[in-house]
Design a protein around this motif. Sequence first.
Motif, short mmCIF file in Angstrom:
data_model
loop_
_atom_site.label_atom_id
_atom_site.label_comp_id
_atom_site.label_asym_id
_atom_site.label_seq_id
_atom_site.Cartn_x
_atom_site.Cartn_y
_atom_site.Cartn_z
N UNK A 1 16.16 13.28 -0.27
CA UNK A 1 14.84 12.70 -0.52
C UNK A 1 14.80 11.24 -0.08
N UNK A 2 15.84 10.48 -0.41
CA UNK A 2 15.85 9.06 -0.07
C UNK A 2 16.02 8.84 1.43
N UNK A 3 17.03 9.47 2.02
CA UNK A 3 17.38 9.18 3.42
C UNK A 3 16.46 9.85 4.43
N UNK A 4 16.00 11.06 4.12
CA UNK A 4 15.21 11.81 5.09
C UNK A 4 13.70 11.67 4.88
N UNK B 1 0.78 -1.23 0.00
CA UNK B 1 0.00 0.00 0.00
C UNK B 1 0.81 1.27 0.00
N UNK B 2 2.14 1.16 -0.01
CA UNK B 2 2.96 2.37 0.10
C UNK B 2 3.44 2.90 -1.24
N UNK B 3 3.26 2.11 -2.31
CA UNK B 3 3.89 2.47 -3.59
C UNK B 3 3.41 3.82 -4.12
N UNK B 4 2.09 4.02 -4.10
CA UNK B 4 1.55 5.27 -4.64
C UNK B 4 2.01 6.47 -3.81
N UNK B 5 2.05 6.30 -2.49
CA UNK B 5 2.47 7.39 -1.63
C UNK B 5 3.93 7.76 -1.88
N UNK B 6 4.78 6.76 -2.00
CA UNK B 6 6.20 7.00 -2.28
C UNK B 6 6.35 7.75 -3.60
N UNK B 7 5.62 7.31 -4.61
CA UNK B 7 5.66 7.97 -5.92
C UNK B 7 5.21 9.42 -5.81
N UNK B 8 4.07 9.65 -5.14
CA UNK B 8 3.51 10.99 -5.05
C UNK B 8 4.41 11.95 -4.28
N UNK B 9 4.98 11.46 -3.18
CA UNK B 9 5.84 12.31 -2.36
C UNK B 9 7.12 12.67 -3.12
N UNK B 10 7.74 11.68 -3.73
CA UNK B 10 8.97 11.94 -4.48
C UNK B 10 8.71 12.87 -5.66
N UNK B 11 7.61 12.63 -6.37
CA UNK B 11 7.27 13.47 -7.52
C UNK B 11 7.02 14.91 -7.10
N UNK B 12 6.31 15.09 -5.99
CA UNK B 12 6.02 16.44 -5.51
C UNK B 12 7.30 17.18 -5.14
N UNK B 13 8.23 16.48 -4.52
CA UNK B 13 9.49 17.12 -4.14
C UNK B 13 10.32 17.49 -5.36
N UNK B 14 10.31 16.61 -6.37
CA UNK B 14 11.06 16.89 -7.60
C UNK B 14 10.46 18.10 -8.33
N UNK B 15 9.13 18.12 -8.45
CA UNK B 15 8.47 19.23 -9.13
C UNK B 15 8.78 20.55 -8.42
N UNK B 16 8.71 20.55 -7.11
CA UNK B 16 9.00 21.77 -6.34
C UNK B 16 10.44 22.21 -6.55
#
Length: 201
Positions: A175-178, A144-159
């Motif tokens: 992004x990975x460690x923190x 159940x974590x895959x979509x959340x990981x994708x969304x969080x990483x994508x949001x940080x990259x876009x920002x």
Amino acid sequence: MSRGKPREIAILNATIELLQMHGYQALTIDSVAAHAHASKATIYRRWRNRVELVKAAIDAFDQQRNESIPDTGKLRSDLIAVLETLRDTSTAPYLAMINDLIAASKHDRELAAALQVHVSDEALSPFRRVLARAMARDGLEAAGCEDLIHDVAEAMIIRQVQLERPFDDAFIFRVVDDILLPLLEIYLRPGNSLYKKDPPL
């Protein structure tokens, strides 16, 4: 490989190249056919119109990108590899193409619907494939974590990109460690630990 496959790849690659060079409004089936050295009949046998062709092209681009992500043997370095691949493929022409498609979709409902399907396609997420592989390899369960990981990483990259900050190694490690590894730790079932299997340092 079937006889039609190389021709299809050439057409999809030509579509991406023309989108990056001239934008969506200038893209026509005629221009793609000429650029790919294919006939319009060949294109229309596979895709009904320009929107279907564009969606197929960006789908194929993402699939090829995902297939290039290496299996490093460890979850942390797998996640780093995903972000490095996203950085390498997020060139100025690519970002301009995406922004142009988004702008065009505001006045084209069919294109907007196609982009929505593209964005919501779980199979095109680079994180889903890497996480599934790592979980199976390391004996971890974090359903159940895959979509959340994708969304969080994508949001940080876009920002990061929008603020014109560097998409560099320091950003990737942060992004990975923190963010991503601690977030995944929350989803792990009792008795499992990412840090026991794959120390972040």
